[in-house]
Motif scaffolding. Structure first.
Motif, PDB file in Angstrom:
ATOM      1  N   MET A   1      -5.106 -16.412 -10.974  1.00 26.83           N
ATOM      2  CA  MET A   1      -3.669 -16.791 -10.804  1.00 26.83           C
ATOM      3  C   MET A   1      -2.999 -15.694  -9.956  1.00 26.83           C
ATOM      4  O   MET A   1      -3.227 -14.710 -10.266  1.00 26.83           O
ATOM      5  CB  MET A   1      -3.168 -17.068 -12.230  1.00 26.83           C
ATOM      6  CG  MET A   1      -1.754 -17.458 -11.834  1.00 26.83           C
ATOM      7  SD  MET A   1      -1.306 -18.678 -13.304  1.00 26.83           S
ATOM      8  CE  MET A   1      -0.242 -17.467 -14.328  1.00 26.83           C
ATOM      9  N   ALA A   2      -2.468 -16.227  -8.930  1.00 28.64           N
ATOM     10  CA  ALA A   2      -1.736 -15.048  -8.010  1.00 28.64           C
ATOM     11  C   ALA A   2      -0.350 -14.724  -8.601  1.00 28.64           C
ATOM     12  O   ALA A   2       0.385 -15.678  -9.188  1.00 28.64           O
ATOM     13  CB  ALA A   2      -1.638 -15.690  -6.665  1.00 28.64           C
ATOM     14  N   SER A   3       0.044 -13.476  -8.408  1.00 29.08           N
ATOM     15  CA  SER A   3       1.257 -12.939  -8.819  1.00 29.08           C
ATOM     16  C   SER A   3       1.972 -12.595  -7.703  1.00 29.08           C
ATOM     17  O   SER A   3       1.479 -12.336  -6.343  1.00 29.08           O
ATOM     18  CB  SER A   3       1.246 -11.975  -9.769  1.00 29.08           C
ATOM     19  OG  SER A   3       0.604 -12.240 -10.998  1.00 29.08           O
ATOM     20  N   SER A   4       3.214 -12.594  -7.673  1.00 29.95           N
ATOM     21  CA  SER A   4       4.153 -11.977  -6.413  1.00 29.95           C
ATOM     22  C   SER A   4       4.304 -10.392  -6.780  1.00 29.95           C
ATOM     23  O   SER A   4       4.725 -10.184  -7.984  1.00 29.95           O
ATOM     24  CB  SER A   4       5.308 -12.786  -6.498  1.00 29.95           C
ATOM     25  OG  SER A   4       6.163 -12.314  -5.330  1.00 29.95           O
ATOM     26  N   TYR A   5       4.181  -9.741  -5.990  1.00 30.21           N
ATOM     27  CA  TYR A   5       4.543  -8.173  -5.806  1.00 30.21           C
ATOM     28  C   TYR A   5       5.313  -7.957  -4.770  1.00 30.21           C
ATOM     29  O   TYR A   5       5.421  -8.212  -3.517  1.00 30.21           O
ATOM     30  CB  TYR A   5       3.099  -7.537  -5.704  1.00 30.21           C
ATOM     31  CG  TYR A   5       2.206  -7.581  -6.642  1.00 30.21           C
ATOM     32  CD1 TYR A   5       2.008  -6.820  -7.900  1.00 30.21           C
ATOM     33  CD2 TYR A   5       1.102  -8.733  -6.600  1.00 30.21           C
ATOM     34  CE1 TYR A   5       1.202  -7.266  -9.016  1.00 30.21           C
ATOM     35  CE2 TYR A   5       0.411  -9.023  -7.565  1.00 30.21           C
ATOM     36  CZ  TYR A   5       0.158  -8.262  -8.695  1.00 30.21           C
ATOM     37  OH  TYR A   5      -0.733  -8.383  -9.650  1.00 30.21           O
ATOM     38  N   VAL A   6       6.680  -7.114  -5.407  1.00 27.81           N
ATOM     39  CA  VAL A   6       7.599  -6.720  -4.482  1.00 27.81           C
ATOM     40  C   VAL A   6       7.309  -5.236  -3.957  1.00 27.81           C
ATOM     41  O   VAL A   6       7.226  -4.255  -5.031  1.00 27.81           O
ATOM     42  CB  VAL A   6       8.966  -6.885  -5.029  1.00 27.81           C
ATOM     43  CG1 VAL A   6      10.234  -6.455  -4.423  1.00 27.81           C
ATOM     44  CG2 VAL A   6       9.132  -8.523  -5.568  1.00 27.81           C
ATOM     45  N   PHE A   7       7.433  -4.794  -2.885  1.00 24.01           N
ATOM     46  CA  PHE A   7       7.415  -3.593  -2.348  1.00 24.01           C
ATOM     47  C   PHE A   7       8.864  -3.062  -2.282  1.00 24.01           C
ATOM     48  O   PHE A   7       9.386  -3.622  -1.153  1.00 24.01           O
ATOM     49  CB  PHE A   7       6.621  -3.489  -1.147  1.00 24.01           C
ATOM     50  CG  PHE A   7       5.063  -3.834  -1.559  1.00 24.01           C
ATOM     51  CD1 PHE A   7       4.241  -2.722  -1.725  1.00 24.01           C
ATOM     52  CD2 PHE A   7       4.310  -4.999  -1.367  1.00 24.01           C
ATOM     53  CE1 PHE A   7       2.720  -3.225  -2.095  1.00 24.01           C
ATOM     54  CE2 PHE A   7       3.379  -5.405  -1.926  1.00 24.01           C
ATOM     55  CZ  PHE A   7       2.441  -4.495  -2.418  1.00 24.01           C
ATOM     56  N   LEU A   8       9.208  -1.822  -2.648  1.00 25.09           N
ATOM     57  CA  LEU A   8      10.524  -1.227  -2.438  1.00 25.09           C
ATOM     58  C   LEU A   8      10.177   0.124  -1.626  1.00 25.09           C
ATOM     59  O   LEU A   8       9.387   0.858  -2.254  1.00 25.09           O
ATOM     60  CB  LEU A   8      11.083  -1.033  -3.538  1.00 25.09           C
ATOM     61  CG  LEU A   8      11.723  -2.420  -4.432  1.00 25.09           C
ATOM     62  CD1 LEU A   8      11.179  -2.445  -5.693  1.00 25.09           C
ATOM     63  CD2 LEU A   8      12.942  -2.724  -4.236  1.00 25.09           C
ATOM     64  N   VAL A   9      10.928   0.530  -0.553  1.00 26.35           N
ATOM     65  CA  VAL A   9      10.606   1.837   0.062  1.00 26.35           C
ATOM     66  C   VAL A   9      12.048   2.289  -0.317  1.00 26.35           C
ATOM     67  O   VAL A   9      13.081   1.804  -0.333  1.00 26.35           O
ATOM     68  CB  VAL A   9      10.675   1.361   1.606  1.00 26.35           C
ATOM     69  CG1 VAL A   9      10.536   2.675   2.362  1.00 26.35           C
ATOM     70  CG2 VAL A   9       9.527   0.574   1.974  1.00 26.35           C
ATOM     71  N   PRO A  10      11.928   3.792  -0.574  1.00 23.53           N
ATOM     72  CA  PRO A  10      12.917   4.608  -0.909  1.00 23.53           C
ATOM     73  C   PRO A  10      14.143   4.796   0.386  1.00 23.53           C
ATOM     74  O   PRO A  10      13.688   4.559   1.596  1.00 23.53           O
ATOM     75  CB  PRO A  10      12.354   5.973  -1.402  1.00 23.53           C
ATOM     76  CG  PRO A  10      11.078   5.896  -0.533  1.00 23.53           C
ATOM     77  CD  PRO A  10      10.726   4.500  -0.500  1.00 23.53           C
ATOM     78  N   PRO A  11      15.086   5.327   0.072  1.00 23.47           N
ATOM     79  CA  PRO A  11      16.348   5.287   0.972  1.00 23.47           C
ATOM     80  C   PRO A  11      15.870   6.250   2.230  1.00 23.47           C
ATOM     81  O   PRO A  11      16.163   5.969   3.133  1.00 23.47           O
ATOM     82  CB  PRO A  11      17.379   6.041   0.287  1.00 23.47           C
ATOM     83  CG  PRO A  11      17.010   5.590  -1.149  1.00 23.47           C
ATOM     84  CD  PRO A  11      15.719   5.600  -1.341  1.00 23.47           C
ATOM     85  N   ASP A  12      15.119   7.364   1.815  1.00 22.37           N
ATOM     86  CA  ASP A  12      14.635   8.076   3.128  1.00 22.37           C
ATOM     87  C   ASP A  12      13.588   7.596   3.835  1.00 22.37           C
ATOM     88  O   ASP A  12      13.212   8.118   4.886  1.00 22.37           O
ATOM     89  CB  ASP A  12      14.195   9.756   2.287  1.00 22.37           C
ATOM     90  CG  ASP A  12      12.891   9.509   1.600  1.00 22.37           C
ATOM     91  OD1 ASP A  12      12.508   8.316   1.319  1.00 22.37           O
ATOM     92  OD2 ASP A  12      12.629  10.577   0.785  1.00 22.37           O
TER      93      ASP A  12
ATOM     94  N   ALA B   1       7.340  -8.950  -0.039  1.00 23.94           N
ATOM     95  CA  ALA B   1       6.979  -9.704  -1.282  1.00 23.94           C
ATOM     96  C   ALA B   1       5.653 -10.374  -0.855  1.00 23.94           C
ATOM     97  O   ALA B   1       5.784 -11.189  -0.070  1.00 23.94           O
ATOM     98  CB  ALA B   1       7.925 -10.663  -1.725  1.00 23.94           C
ATOM     99  N   ILE B   2       4.617  -9.957  -1.687  1.00 26.01           N
ATOM    100  CA  ILE B   2       3.343 -10.589  -1.184  1.00 26.01           C
ATOM    101  C   ILE B   2       2.719 -11.204  -2.439  1.00 26.01           C
ATOM    102  O   ILE B   2       2.756 -10.457  -3.473  1.00 26.01           O
ATOM    103  CB  ILE B   2       2.305  -9.288  -0.818  1.00 26.01           C
ATOM    104  CG1 ILE B   2       2.929  -8.693   0.382  1.00 26.01           C
ATOM    105  CG2 ILE B   2       0.989  -9.688  -0.633  1.00 26.01           C
ATOM    106  CD1 ILE B   2       2.221  -7.434   0.993  1.00 26.01           C
TER     107      ILE B   2
END
Length: 156
Positions: free
Chosen positions: A1-12, A102-103
C-alpha cells in the motif's frame, strides 16, 4: 500500500536538511496523543489534547456521563492519530519551511530516492531534439489511448 510523503525544505534552502514526513495515520499519535505531540514540539496542541483528555477522564467518573467522557477521550486520540502529521507540517511551514514535494511511494526510502533523483546536480546534459512530423495518426485529438482522455489531454 502506497503512502504519501511530504518533503519540506528549511528556510535557508539547504537540501541536506530536508525533512520527510509521512502524511497519514500515526499509531503512536493515536495511542499516546499528548506525549506524541510533546515529542514533536507541538506545545499548544499537546496542552489542548491533555486538557480534553482530562475533561474526558473527569466525565467518566460522573454518573450518566461515562460514555460521553470515553467518547471525548477516544475522539482526541483519533483526531491526533489522523491529523498529527499535518500539525507537524503546518508547524514547520509557520517557521518558514517550504513544502517542496509530495510523493506517493511504498516506503520512505523509495520516496526519498524519487525526490532526490529529481534535484538538479549542476551537470550540463543536452536533450536530443525529436523530429515531429504531422501525420493523420499523430495529430492532436487522433491519438489512441485506453482511457477516456487522449495523450493530448482532450476528451475522446
Amino acid at each position: 500500500m502506497a503512502s504519501s510523503y511530504v518533503f519540506l525544505v528549511p528556510p535557508d534552502g539547504q537540501r541536506e536538511d530536508t525533512r520527510t514526513i509521512r502524511d497519514g495515520f500515526s499509531w503512536l499519535a493515536f495511542l499516546f496523543p499528548w506525549i506524541w505531540l510533546l515529542a514533536h514540539r507541538l506545545w499548544l496542541h499537546a496542552i489542548i489534547a491533555f486538557a480534553l483528555q482530562a475533561i474526558g477522564g473527569v466525565l467518566t467518573e460522573e454518573p450518566g456521563f461515562g460514555p460521553a467522557g470515553m467518547a471525548l477521550a477516544f475522539g482526541v486520540n483519533l483526531f491526533v492519530g489522523f491529523e498529527g502529521q499535518n500539525f507537524r507540517i503546518r508547524s514547520l511551514a509557520s517557521r518558514g519551511w517550504r513544502e517542496e514535494a509530495a510523493i506517493g511511494a511504498s516506503s520512505i526510502d523509495l520516496a526519498e530516492e524519487i525526490y532526490f533523483s529529481n534535484i538538479e546536480t549542476g551537470a550540463d546534459f543536452k536533450v536530443p531534439e525529436w523530429n515531429q512530423t504531422s501525420s493523420p495518426q499523430t495529430r492532436p485529438g487522433h491519438s489512441t489511448s485506453l482511457g477516456l482522455f487522449g495523450f493530448d489531454g482532450g476528451r475522446k
